[in-house]
Design a protein around this motif. Structure first.
Motif, PDB file in Angstrom:
ATOM      1  N   ARG A 177      40.190 -13.823 -30.025  1.00  0.00           N
ATOM      2  CA  ARG A 177      40.840 -14.750 -28.690  1.00  0.00           C
ATOM      3  C   ARG A 177      41.873 -13.273 -28.052  1.00  0.00           C
ATOM      4  NH1 ARG A 177      45.293 -19.779 -29.648  1.00  0.00           N
ATOM      5  NH2 ARG A 177      43.737 -20.133 -31.092  1.00  0.00           N
ATOM      6  N   GLY A 178      41.631 -12.388 -28.855  1.00  0.00           N
ATOM      7  CA  GLY A 178      41.759 -11.208 -27.829  1.00  0.00           C
ATOM      8  C   GLY A 178      40.855 -10.413 -26.806  1.00  0.00           C
ATOM      9  N   GLY A 179      39.451 -11.250 -27.114  1.00  0.00           N
ATOM     10  CA  GLY A 179      38.369 -11.116 -26.032  1.00  0.00           C
ATOM     11  C   GLY A 179      37.337  -9.909 -26.952  1.00  0.00           C
ATOM     12  N   LEU A 180      37.558  -9.315 -28.349  1.00  0.00           N
ATOM     13  CA  LEU A 180      36.643  -8.527 -28.724  1.00  0.00           C
ATOM     14  C   LEU A 180      36.089  -8.541 -29.961  1.00  0.00           C
ATOM     15  CD1 LEU A 180      39.291  -6.398 -26.933  1.00  0.00           C
ATOM     16  CD2 LEU A 180      38.816  -4.617 -28.836  1.00  0.00           C
ATOM     17  N   ASP A 181      35.182  -7.579 -30.778  1.00  0.00           N
ATOM     18  CA  ASP A 181      34.171  -8.234 -31.642  1.00  0.00           C
ATOM     19  C   ASP A 181      35.675  -7.665 -33.032  1.00  0.00           C
ATOM     20  OD1 ASP A 181      32.536  -8.430 -33.225  1.00  0.00           O
ATOM     21  OD2 ASP A 181      30.956  -7.451 -32.574  1.00  0.00           O
ATOM     22  N   PRO A 182      35.401  -8.840 -33.880  1.00  0.00           N
ATOM     23  CA  PRO A 182      36.752  -8.138 -34.678  1.00  0.00           C
ATOM     24  C   PRO A 182      35.521  -7.145 -36.062  1.00  0.00           C
ATOM     25  CG  PRO A 182      36.189 -10.835 -34.986  1.00  0.00           C
ATOM     26  CD  PRO A 182      35.083 -10.212 -33.986  1.00  0.00           C
ATOM     27  N   VAL A 183      34.456  -7.222 -36.438  1.00  0.00           N
ATOM     28  CA  VAL A 183      33.363  -6.239 -36.650  1.00  0.00           C
ATOM     29  C   VAL A 183      33.731  -4.624 -35.332  1.00  0.00           C
ATOM     30  CG1 VAL A 183      31.308  -5.229 -37.352  1.00  0.00           C
ATOM     31  CG2 VAL A 183      31.611  -7.473 -37.406  1.00  0.00           C
ATOM     32  N   GLU A 184      33.236  -5.024 -34.657  1.00  0.00           N
ATOM     33  CA  GLU A 184      33.781  -3.784 -34.206  1.00  0.00           C
ATOM     34  C   GLU A 184      35.048  -3.044 -34.134  1.00  0.00           C
ATOM     35  OE1 GLU A 184      32.056  -3.974 -30.090  1.00  0.00           O
ATOM     36  OE2 GLU A 184      29.824  -4.763 -30.679  1.00  0.00           O
ATOM     37  N   VAL A 185      36.315  -3.597 -33.981  1.00  0.00           N
ATOM     38  CA  VAL A 185      37.427  -3.606 -33.929  1.00  0.00           C
ATOM     39  C   VAL A 185      37.455  -2.939 -35.439  1.00  0.00           C
ATOM     40  CG1 VAL A 185      40.267  -3.802 -34.040  1.00  0.00           C
ATOM     41  CG2 VAL A 185      38.679  -4.861 -33.151  1.00  0.00           C
ATOM     42  N   ILE A 186      37.050  -3.176 -36.792  1.00  0.00           N
ATOM     43  CA  ILE A 186      37.054  -2.923 -38.028  1.00  0.00           C
ATOM     44  C   ILE A 186      37.084  -1.801 -38.279  1.00  0.00           C
ATOM     45  CG2 ILE A 186      36.178  -3.928 -40.456  1.00  0.00           C
ATOM     46  CD1 ILE A 186      36.711  -6.720 -40.332  1.00  0.00           C
ATOM     47  N   ASN A 187      35.370  -1.388 -37.700  1.00  0.00           N
ATOM     48  CA  ASN A 187      34.892  -0.168 -37.961  1.00  0.00           C
ATOM     49  C   ASN A 187      35.695   1.050 -37.875  1.00  0.00           C
ATOM     50  OD1 ASN A 187      32.659  -1.640 -39.238  1.00  0.00           O
ATOM     51  ND2 ASN A 187      31.269  -1.878 -37.256  1.00  0.00           N
ATOM     52  N   LYS A 188      36.217   0.502 -36.018  1.00  0.00           N
ATOM     53  CA  LYS A 188      36.787   1.588 -35.153  1.00  0.00           C
ATOM     54  C   LYS A 188      38.131   1.832 -36.486  1.00  0.00           C
ATOM     55  CE  LYS A 188      39.263   2.072 -31.204  1.00  0.00           C
ATOM     56  NZ  LYS A 188      39.837   1.733 -29.419  1.00  0.00           N
ATOM     57  N   PHE A 189      39.229   1.196 -37.414  1.00  0.00           N
ATOM     58  CA  PHE A 189      39.927   1.876 -37.678  1.00  0.00           C
ATOM     59  C   PHE A 189      39.724   1.819 -39.335  1.00  0.00           C
ATOM     60  CE2 PHE A 189      42.255  -0.289 -34.046  1.00  0.00           C
ATOM     61  CZ  PHE A 189      42.968  -0.112 -34.195  1.00  0.00           C
ATOM     62  N   GLU A 190      37.973   2.277 -38.839  1.00  0.00           N
ATOM     63  CA  GLU A 190      37.489   3.054 -41.030  1.00  0.00           C
ATOM     64  C   GLU A 190      39.394   3.640 -41.414  1.00  0.00           C
ATOM     65  OE1 GLU A 190      33.921   5.281 -42.930  1.00  0.00           O
ATOM     66  OE2 GLU A 190      34.377   4.609 -41.048  1.00  0.00           O
ATOM     67  N   GLY A 191      38.985   3.724 -42.525  1.00  0.00           N
ATOM     68  CA  GLY A 191      40.126   4.414 -43.102  1.00  0.00           C
ATOM     69  C   GLY A 191      41.613   4.299 -43.385  1.00  0.00           C
ATOM     70  N   ARG A 192      42.052   3.167 -42.335  1.00  0.00           N
ATOM     71  CA  ARG A 192      43.318   2.888 -41.631  1.00  0.00           C
ATOM     72  C   ARG A 192      43.538   1.471 -41.952  1.00  0.00           C
ATOM     73  NH1 ARG A 192      45.706   6.337 -37.073  1.00  0.00           N
ATOM     74  NH2 ARG A 192      47.878   4.789 -37.980  1.00  0.00           N
ATOM     75  N   TYR A 201      37.267 -19.492 -36.519  1.00  0.00           N
ATOM     76  CA  TYR A 201      37.642 -19.103 -35.050  1.00  0.00           C
ATOM     77  C   TYR A 201      37.114 -21.095 -33.913  1.00  0.00           C
ATOM     78  CZ  TYR A 201      38.289 -18.980 -29.392  1.00  0.00           C
ATOM     79  OH  TYR A 201      38.664 -19.259 -28.148  1.00  0.00           O
ATOM     80  N   ARG A 202      37.708 -22.023 -34.070  1.00  0.00           N
ATOM     81  CA  ARG A 202      36.616 -23.134 -33.195  1.00  0.00           C
ATOM     82  C   ARG A 202      36.838 -23.826 -32.029  1.00  0.00           C
ATOM     83  NH1 ARG A 202      38.697 -26.479 -38.396  1.00  0.00           N
ATOM     84  NH2 ARG A 202      40.534 -27.507 -38.161  1.00  0.00           N
ATOM     85  N   ILE A 203      36.704 -24.505 -31.635  1.00  0.00           N
ATOM     86  CA  ILE A 203      36.805 -25.146 -30.275  1.00  0.00           C
ATOM     87  C   ILE A 203      36.822 -26.735 -30.644  1.00  0.00           C
ATOM     88  CG2 ILE A 203      36.372 -26.634 -28.195  1.00  0.00           C
ATOM     89  CD1 ILE A 203      36.966 -23.454 -28.111  1.00  0.00           C
ATOM     90  N   GLY A 204      38.243 -27.375 -31.163  1.00  0.00           N
ATOM     91  CA  GLY A 204      38.639 -28.464 -31.567  1.00  0.00           C
ATOM     92  C   GLY A 204      37.948 -29.506 -30.267  1.00  0.00           C
ATOM     93  N   GLN A 205      38.611 -30.646 -30.844  1.00  0.00           N
ATOM     94  CA  GLN A 205      38.085 -32.136 -29.585  1.00  0.00           C
ATOM     95  C   GLN A 205      39.090 -32.088 -28.755  1.00  0.00           C
ATOM     96  OE1 GLN A 205      35.439 -34.551 -30.216  1.00  0.00           O
ATOM     97  NE2 GLN A 205      35.072 -32.581 -31.476  1.00  0.00           N
ATOM     98  N   PHE A 206      39.120 -32.437 -27.527  1.00  0.00           N
ATOM     99  CA  PHE A 206      39.526 -32.309 -26.202  1.00  0.00           C
ATOM    100  C   PHE A 206      39.658 -33.735 -26.203  1.00  0.00           C
ATOM    101  CE2 PHE A 206      40.014 -34.124 -21.670  1.00  0.00           C
ATOM    102  CZ  PHE A 206      40.913 -33.414 -21.305  1.00  0.00           C
ATOM    103  N   ASP A 207      41.648 -33.489 -25.984  1.00  0.00           N
ATOM    104  CA  ASP A 207      42.126 -35.513 -26.441  1.00  0.00           C
ATOM    105  C   ASP A 207      42.116 -35.984 -24.727  1.00  0.00           C
ATOM    106  OD1 ASP A 207      44.121 -37.400 -26.590  1.00  0.00           O
ATOM    107  OD2 ASP A 207      45.466 -36.100 -26.663  1.00  0.00           O
ATOM    108  N   TYR A 208      40.786 -37.545 -24.931  1.00  0.00           N
ATOM    109  CA  TYR A 208      40.633 -38.084 -23.790  1.00  0.00           C
ATOM    110  C   TYR A 208      41.608 -38.142 -23.383  1.00  0.00           C
ATOM    111  CZ  TYR A 208      39.882 -41.806 -26.792  1.00  0.00           C
ATOM    112  OH  TYR A 208      40.200 -42.452 -27.640  1.00  0.00           O
ATOM    113  N   ARG A 209      42.725 -38.811 -24.179  1.00  0.00           N
ATOM    114  CA  ARG A 209      43.433 -39.717 -24.284  1.00  0.00           C
ATOM    115  C   ARG A 209      44.506 -39.192 -22.301  1.00  0.00           C
ATOM    116  NH1 ARG A 209      45.882 -40.839 -29.494  1.00  0.00           N
ATOM    117  NH2 ARG A 209      46.119 -37.950 -29.280  1.00  0.00           N
ATOM    118  N   VAL A 210      44.656 -38.262 -22.126  1.00  0.00           N
ATOM    119  CA  VAL A 210      45.387 -37.376 -20.955  1.00  0.00           C
ATOM    120  C   VAL A 210      45.030 -37.895 -20.276  1.00  0.00           C
ATOM    121  CG1 VAL A 210      46.488 -35.244 -22.102  1.00  0.00           C
ATOM    122  CG2 VAL A 210      44.614 -35.166 -21.105  1.00  0.00           C
ATOM    123  N   LEU A 211      43.904 -38.559 -19.860  1.00  0.00           N
ATOM    124  CA  LEU A 211      43.686 -38.876 -18.527  1.00  0.00           C
ATOM    125  C   LEU A 211      43.718 -40.555 -18.056  1.00  0.00           C
ATOM    126  CD1 LEU A 211      39.576 -37.499 -18.998  1.00  0.00           C
ATOM    127  CD2 LEU A 211      41.495 -36.145 -17.808  1.00  0.00           C
TER     128      LEU A 211
END
Length: 287
Positions: A177-192, A201-211
């Protein structure tokens, strides 16, 4: 073959603890096949600590980590802090044979203010040094705000680059959600990074009732931006196999399922969905 341990972040079971109590909630986790928990947003009363210990022994469930802030995340926030309750928190860790303590978030007052972030980092590192004397490691858990930049440097990197005692609990949904690749971040923090939060992470259903009844831009915008959801594992878009393997290679010991919102489902049912998916991926022996 090297293995990690799959567990549950008990934050998502707050309502079950209120309903069933700690012991029976842990019994249900045992029935679902889990052998580890991380404790957060569960009051650490003497009774609950005793019930956690009893359940841990009776059901062979490891207490992977406890939670405490250095200071309250906002004035008057509930829960214990390492500034005011250090000895009690250390004693709880020792009672529960727990060697990881995690900070859930930077204080709200520090977000957006680099000087306050540096103050927090220095204080947290000092506390981590004191905890290390008791055999307890202090870890920091990220959300998405840690990927705001300050003078070109992510908040999470500011913590990493100005500490040596603090480890990191990487929450892969919030990284995405912060815009980064989790695998790359995990690799960057190796050892810590010994702790990882698994959530999809998913995109749910848009609530059309607001229209209905005429167009209201504020309601539309709220529904439009509100489709991002916390998903059961396997029900979203994250590369969970790659995340888990990167975590293992980077030194992670615990992989903790967490779902911040279950959208009306029973949290035990959500946990079963996630556990079944991880078993399908080949991690049955990690439970």
């Amino acid at each position: 073959m090297k293995k990690g341990k799959i567990g549950v972040q008990m934050m998502m079971l707050k309502s079950k603890v209120d309903e069933l109590g700690v012991y029976e909630t842990m019994r249900k986790l045992h029935e679902l096949g889990f052998g580890a928990v991380e404790v957060s947003q569960i009051p650490m009363s003497a009774e609950n600590v005793a019930e956690l210990k009893r359940a841990s022994l009776d059901f062979d469930i490891k207490i992977a980590a406890l939670t405490a802030g250095v200071d309250p995340v906002y004035p008057g926030a509930p829960g214990e802090t390492l500034t005011t309750d250090f000895e009690k928190i250390v004693n709880d860790c020792k009672t529960l044979n727990c060697h990881f303590l995690r900070i859930g978030m930077v204080p709200f007052s520090a977000i957006g203010r680099k000087d306050k972030i540096i103050e927090f980092v220095k204080k947290a590192e000092s506390v981590a040094e004191k905890l290390a004397e008791h055999g307890i490691d202090l870890y920091y858990h990220n959300h998405h705000v840690e990927f705001q930049k300050y003078d070109g440097e992510y908040l999470l990197d500011i913590i990493k680059n100005n500490t040596s005692k603090i480890g990191f609990e990487i929450d892969v949904h919030w990284v995405h959600r912060g815009g980064l690749d989790p695998v790359e971040v995990i690799n960057k923090f190796e050892g810590r990074v010994a702790l990882i939060h698994l959530k999809d992470y998913r995109i749910g259903q848009f609530d059309y009732r607001v229209l209905e009844g005429g167009f209201d831009r504020s309601k539309f915008n709220q529904a439009f931006h509100g489709v991002i959801e916390f998903a059961e594992l396997g029900e979203g878009s994250l590369n969970l196999k790659g995340i888990i393997e990167a975590g293992l290679a980077s030194g992670s010991q615990y992989f903790l399922i967490e779902q911040d919102d279950v959208y009306g489902r029973d949290p035990f049912d959500c946990l079963k969905t996630s556990a079944d998916y991880l078993r399908k991926l080949g991690y049955a022996e990690w439970f």
